[in-house]
Design a protein around this motif. Structure first.
Motif, PDB file in Angstrom:
ATOM      1  N   ARG A 108      48.467  30.214 -49.301  1.00 14.08           N
ATOM      2  CA  ARG A 108      47.239  29.979 -50.038  1.00 14.08           C
ATOM      3  C   ARG A 108      47.021  28.488 -50.191  1.00 14.08           C
ATOM      4  NH1 ARG A 108      44.768  34.144 -48.995  1.00 14.08           N
ATOM      5  NH2 ARG A 108      44.956  36.019 -50.245  1.00 14.08           N
ATOM      6  N   ARG A 115      35.914  25.846 -56.408  1.00 12.72           N
ATOM      7  CA  ARG A 115      35.311  26.803 -55.470  1.00 12.72           C
ATOM      8  C   ARG A 115      35.303  28.223 -56.021  1.00 12.72           C
ATOM      9  NH1 ARG A 115      36.646  24.932 -49.275  1.00 12.72           N
ATOM     10  NH2 ARG A 115      36.629  22.716 -49.669  1.00 12.72           N
ATOM     11  N   TRP A 119      28.569  33.547 -59.470  1.00 18.91           N
ATOM     12  CA  TRP A 119      27.942  34.813 -59.835  1.00 18.91           C
ATOM     13  C   TRP A 119      28.982  35.906 -60.076  1.00 18.91           C
ATOM     14  CZ3 TRP A 119      26.473  31.829 -55.687  1.00 18.91           C
ATOM     15  CH2 TRP A 119      27.197  32.024 -54.529  1.00 18.91           C
ATOM     16  N   ARG A 134      42.433  43.690 -52.080  1.00 24.91           N
ATOM     17  CA  ARG A 134      41.407  43.711 -53.120  1.00 24.91           C
ATOM     18  C   ARG A 134      41.042  45.120 -53.563  1.00 24.91           C
ATOM     19  NH1 ARG A 134      39.197  39.009 -51.089  1.00 24.91           N
ATOM     20  NH2 ARG A 134      38.472  40.056 -49.235  1.00 24.91           N
TER      21      ARG A 134
ATOM     22  N   GLN B 162      31.441  25.269 -48.824  1.00 24.78           N
ATOM     23  CA  GLN B 162      32.810  25.319 -49.364  1.00 24.78           C
ATOM     24  C   GLN B 162      33.149  26.717 -49.872  1.00 24.78           C
ATOM     25  OE1 GLN B 162      33.106  22.236 -52.324  1.00 24.78           O
ATOM     26  NE2 GLN B 162      33.757  20.769 -50.779  1.00 24.78           N
ATOM     27  N   LEU B 163      32.131  27.409 -50.429  1.00 21.49           N
ATOM     28  CA  LEU B 163      32.377  28.778 -50.901  1.00 21.49           C
ATOM     29  C   LEU B 163      32.576  29.707 -49.718  1.00 21.49           C
ATOM     30  CD1 LEU B 163      29.929  29.293 -53.900  1.00 21.49           C
ATOM     31  CD2 LEU B 163      32.376  28.881 -53.937  1.00 21.49           C
ATOM     32  N   GLU B 165      33.824  28.850 -46.830  1.00 26.53           N
ATOM     33  CA  GLU B 165      35.175  28.594 -46.328  1.00 26.53           C
ATOM     34  C   GLU B 165      36.208  29.293 -47.217  1.00 26.53           C
ATOM     35  OE1 GLU B 165      37.447  24.679 -44.649  1.00 26.53           O
ATOM     36  OE2 GLU B 165      37.157  24.736 -46.799  1.00 26.53           O
ATOM     37  N   MET B 166      35.986  29.209 -48.528  1.00 25.81           N
ATOM     38  CA  MET B 166      36.894  29.872 -49.466  1.00 25.81           C
ATOM     39  C   MET B 166      36.957  31.375 -49.162  1.00 25.81           C
ATOM     40  SD  MET B 166      37.091  31.872 -52.353  1.00 25.81           S
ATOM     41  CE  MET B 166      35.383  31.967 -52.873  1.00 25.81           C
ATOM     42  N   ILE B 169      39.013  32.017 -46.114  1.00 21.17           N
ATOM     43  CA  ILE B 169      40.448  31.814 -46.361  1.00 21.17           C
ATOM     44  C   ILE B 169      41.035  33.045 -47.062  1.00 21.17           C
ATOM     45  CG2 ILE B 169      42.118  30.480 -47.703  1.00 21.17           C
ATOM     46  CD1 ILE B 169      40.210  28.091 -47.370  1.00 21.17           C
ATOM     47  N   TYR B 170      40.260  33.603 -47.994  1.00 22.72           N
ATOM     48  CA  TYR B 170      40.774  34.755 -48.737  1.00 22.72           C
ATOM     49  C   TYR B 170      40.515  36.066 -48.004  1.00 22.72           C
ATOM     50  CZ  TYR B 170      42.221  31.847 -52.598  1.00 22.72           C
ATOM     51  OH  TYR B 170      42.887  30.917 -53.359  1.00 22.72           O
ATOM     52  N   GLY B 171      40.278  35.959 -46.708  1.00 25.60           N
ATOM     53  CA  GLY B 171      40.280  37.151 -45.852  1.00 25.60           C
ATOM     54  C   GLY B 171      39.086  38.061 -46.012  1.00 25.60           C
ATOM     55  N   MET B 172      37.898  37.530 -46.364  1.00 25.62           N
ATOM     56  CA  MET B 172      36.733  38.413 -46.455  1.00 25.62           C
ATOM     57  C   MET B 172      36.202  38.706 -45.056  1.00 25.62           C
ATOM     58  SD  MET B 172      34.487  36.994 -49.618  1.00 25.62           S
ATOM     59  CE  MET B 172      35.195  36.656 -51.219  1.00 25.62           C
ATOM     60  N   GLU B 176      31.719  41.610 -46.195  1.00 32.52           N
ATOM     61  CA  GLU B 176      32.127  41.267 -47.556  1.00 32.52           C
ATOM     62  C   GLU B 176      31.666  39.862 -47.923  1.00 32.52           C
ATOM     63  OE1 GLU B 176      36.217  42.321 -49.949  1.00 32.52           O
ATOM     64  OE2 GLU B 176      36.259  41.994 -47.797  1.00 32.52           O
ATOM     65  N   ARG B 180      29.422  39.298 -51.111  1.00 29.61           N
ATOM     66  CA  ARG B 180      30.001  38.614 -52.269  1.00 29.61           C
ATOM     67  C   ARG B 180      29.632  37.149 -52.363  1.00 29.61           C
ATOM     68  NH1 ARG B 180      35.624  41.575 -53.505  1.00 29.61           N
ATOM     69  NH2 ARG B 180      35.192  40.851 -55.550  1.00 29.61           N
ATOM     70  N   VAL B 181      29.311  36.511 -51.234  1.00 26.47           N
ATOM     71  CA  VAL B 181      29.057  35.067 -51.269  1.00 26.47           C
ATOM     72  C   VAL B 181      27.624  34.727 -50.842  1.00 26.47           C
ATOM     73  CG1 VAL B 181      29.834  32.808 -50.471  1.00 26.47           C
ATOM     74  CG2 VAL B 181      31.494  34.647 -50.770  1.00 26.47           C
ATOM     75  N   PRO B 184      24.421  36.733 -52.916  1.00 25.86           N
ATOM     76  CA  PRO B 184      24.232  36.244 -54.292  1.00 25.86           C
ATOM     77  C   PRO B 184      23.857  34.770 -54.337  1.00 25.86           C
ATOM     78  CG  PRO B 184      26.420  37.225 -54.041  1.00 25.86           C
ATOM     79  CD  PRO B 184      25.779  37.284 -52.711  1.00 25.86           C
ATOM     80  N   GLY B 185      24.365  33.989 -53.377  1.00 21.81           N
ATOM     81  CA  GLY B 185      24.044  32.570 -53.351  1.00 21.81           C
ATOM     82  C   GLY B 185      22.591  32.316 -52.982  1.00 21.81           C
TER      83      GLY B 185
END
Lengths: 281, 270
Positions: A108, A115, A119, A134, B162-163, B165-166, B169-172, B176, B180-181, B184-185
């Motif tokens: 990680r 970041r 929402w 998740r 940046q969101l 990329e985040m 990184i967290y495997g979305m 998804e 999720r990003v 809504p953005g």
């Protein structure tokens, strides 16, 4: 002493004999098998963006569970190295290998900016960190547990917009911790915080690292922070590792002690000498 | 005057009901002055009928069923046209925001069409569709398409990289990441488009109904003009104003429900 040693022999083939003693020391307080830190070996690593060679020939071994700080002037390539380790960019040449098979959730990264999804409530933001788990049934419970670890359980239902800078960064830390990573990379995570918040965040980082015994790699421009937290400080200059300093002081370390100040001074002198050829501070 | 005296008291109470009432004080005041001006004979009724006459005209039309039928027809045209044009605009906005190939293929064409005022197409539309429903739906859909297209596209383009990329990184997964990003953005910007589109929707409908229609509020106003029924003309205009307000309030309500995370919507102000 027999038990941890035997355990190590089985999964430490890649580790050189010099690091073996260090491994044994760290393995003592890694109780759970899946929360042990990952070891990391880098061979002949290079990275260029166009004609600009940012990293030239990095060779490095980081044993399992070590806390490594990487310092250097801006643009020296320290963040690039971290992004390569975290798998966000691909190296131009060379390779990075981990001591064991890894899942994506094992590694990680935490950035200077929190970041967080504006929402999503704090708890959902932490749940994001579970990656492919998740949707599992205990996702919420694990996210709550991670929030407890960073001391923010009472903010679980808040929007990120109402949190302070330090609280947002703690939520980001909980998100990084929730999947129980075995290697955690920090890209100047405290760079935007005020001095007092920084110190309490440093203590928090040290505590969770100690409790969960992951391998920690911290990129920072603050040498004082590096010597206070790390087992080992790497100084990067012009894309190479210019210095590799072991900080062999017992924890918890006292901020502002003479030993820390001495080490900090030596590393700073080194950095400035490399920069403009003077030793003046 | 008691109304003015009660103003600060209502504000300090901060009842949501009171807040809701404050916005109607100015329209009611205007109505009152209008009524006084007409009944005192200051404004001749041939120029502007008194509000009471307008209400009376409205009551008569309500009893004959004509008013309800015309409002319903206009409302139906507005919402169906909005759904068609808005849906297509949203789809193009998504496609062009997410895929650079789709953007290269269609954006230039759409930008060229955008610069043609859609009401300039009325003669052509009458030739194509006559004065049937399709003509009105086509014009409304075309009118609302662009604000929704442009703002959806803009919203998706300006989601913080940046969101994204985040999320990666967290495997979305892509789905998804969108849910999720990206969506809504982009939502605040999409709502700006919706509110612009609502204004254009009514404007287009009024013009289309006054020029070529055999039913609807605009037609009712044009018929009334032929017979010099000025009270009905004013009634139609007032109903348009009310419907516009209803549409805008609906959009605001949706905005407040879905954007409650946004600092601008956290105090619950209108």
């Amino acid at each position: 002493m027999q038990e941890p040693l035997r355990l190590l022999l089985s999964d430490a083939q890649a580790v050189d004999s010099i690091e073996f003693v260090e491994e044994a020391r760290l393995a003592r307080w890694s109780s759970e098998a899946d929360s042990r830190g990952l070891s990391l070996t880098i061979r002949g690593l290079r990275k260029s963006f166009g004609d600009n060679e940012v990293l030239r020939d990095i060779d490095l071994h980081i044993p399992s569970g070590q806390f490594v700080a990487i310092v250097g002037r801006s643009g020296c390539g320290k963040s690039t190295l971290l992004r390569l380790i975290a798998g966000l960019d691909q190296p131009t040449a060379g390779h990075i290998t981990f001591g064991e098979q890894t899942r994506p959730e094992d590694i990680r990264i935490m950035f200077q900016e929190p970041r967080l999804l504006p929402w999503a409530r704090v708890l959902s933001n932490v749940e994001v960190g579970l990656g492919s788990q998740r949707k599992s049934a205990d996702a919420k419970a694990r996210a709550e547990q991670a929030l407890v670890e960073v001391g923010l359980q009472e903010k679980r239902g808040q929007w990120p917009a109402v949190l302070s800078g330090g609280q947002k960064q703690r939520v980001a830390l909980a998100r990084a911790l929730v999947s129980r990573p075995r290697l955690l990379a920090f890209d100047e995570p405290l760079g935007a915080l005020d001095a007092l918040t920084r110190i309490s965040m440093q203590r928090l980082l040290e505590r969770v690292w100690h409790e969960q015994s992951f391998t920690a790699i911290l990129v920072t421009h603050d040498v004082a922070e590096a010597v206070a937290l790390a087992d080992r400080v790497l100084v990067i200059e012009d894309g190479r590792i210019a210095n590799d300093v072991t900080i062999d002081l017992k924890r918890p370390r006292e901020r502002g002690s003479a030993e820390l100040a001495g080490l900090e001074g030596a590393i700073l002198r080194d950095l400035l000498q490399g920069a403009d050829g003077t030793t003046d501070l | 005057m008691s109304l003015i005296e009660s103003l600060p008291r209502l504000r300090t109470l901060r009842l949501p009901r009171a807040d809701g009432l404050i916005q109607w004080i100015v329209p009611l005041l205007i109505l009152l002055i209008w009524q006084l001006a007409c009944s005192s004979g200051f404004v001749p009724s041939r120029v502007l009928p008194a509000p009471s006459d307008v209400v009376l005209a409205g009551w008569k039309l309500l009893l004959s069923g004509e008013l309800v039928r015309n409002i319903w027809v206009s409302f139906w045209r507005a919402s169906v046209g909005f759904a068609i044009g808005g849906g297509i605009g949203f789809a193009f906005g998504l496609a062009n925001g997410l895929s650079s190939l789709s953007n290269k293929l269609s954006d230039t064409t759409l930008q060229m069409v955008r610069n043609v005022p859609h009401l300039a197409l009325i003669p052509l539309v009458i030739l194509w569709f006559g004065i049937d429903e399709q003509a009105k739906l086509f014009l409304v859909a075309l009118g609302v398409f662009f604000p929704i297209y442009l703002n959806t596209l803009h919203g998706i383009r300006t989601v913080d990289p940046q969101l994204i990329e985040m999320g990666r990184i967290y495997g979305m997964s892509n789905a998804e990441l969108f849910r999720r990003v990206i969506f809504p953005g982009a939502l605040p910007s999409i709502f700006v488009g919706v509110r612009f589109a609502l204004g254009i929707m009514w404007l287009t409908l009024i013009v289309a109904e006054t020029i070529a229609a055999s039913s609807g509020l605009g037609y009712m106003a044009m018929q009334a003009r032929e017979f010099m029924l000025i009270d009905v003309v004013v009634l139609s205009i007032l109903i348009y104003a009310l419907l516009g307000k209803v549409a805008d309030s609906t959009a605001r309500l949706l905005e407040r429900l879905t954007l409650s995370w946004h600092p601008a919507f956290q105090n619950g102000e209108d």
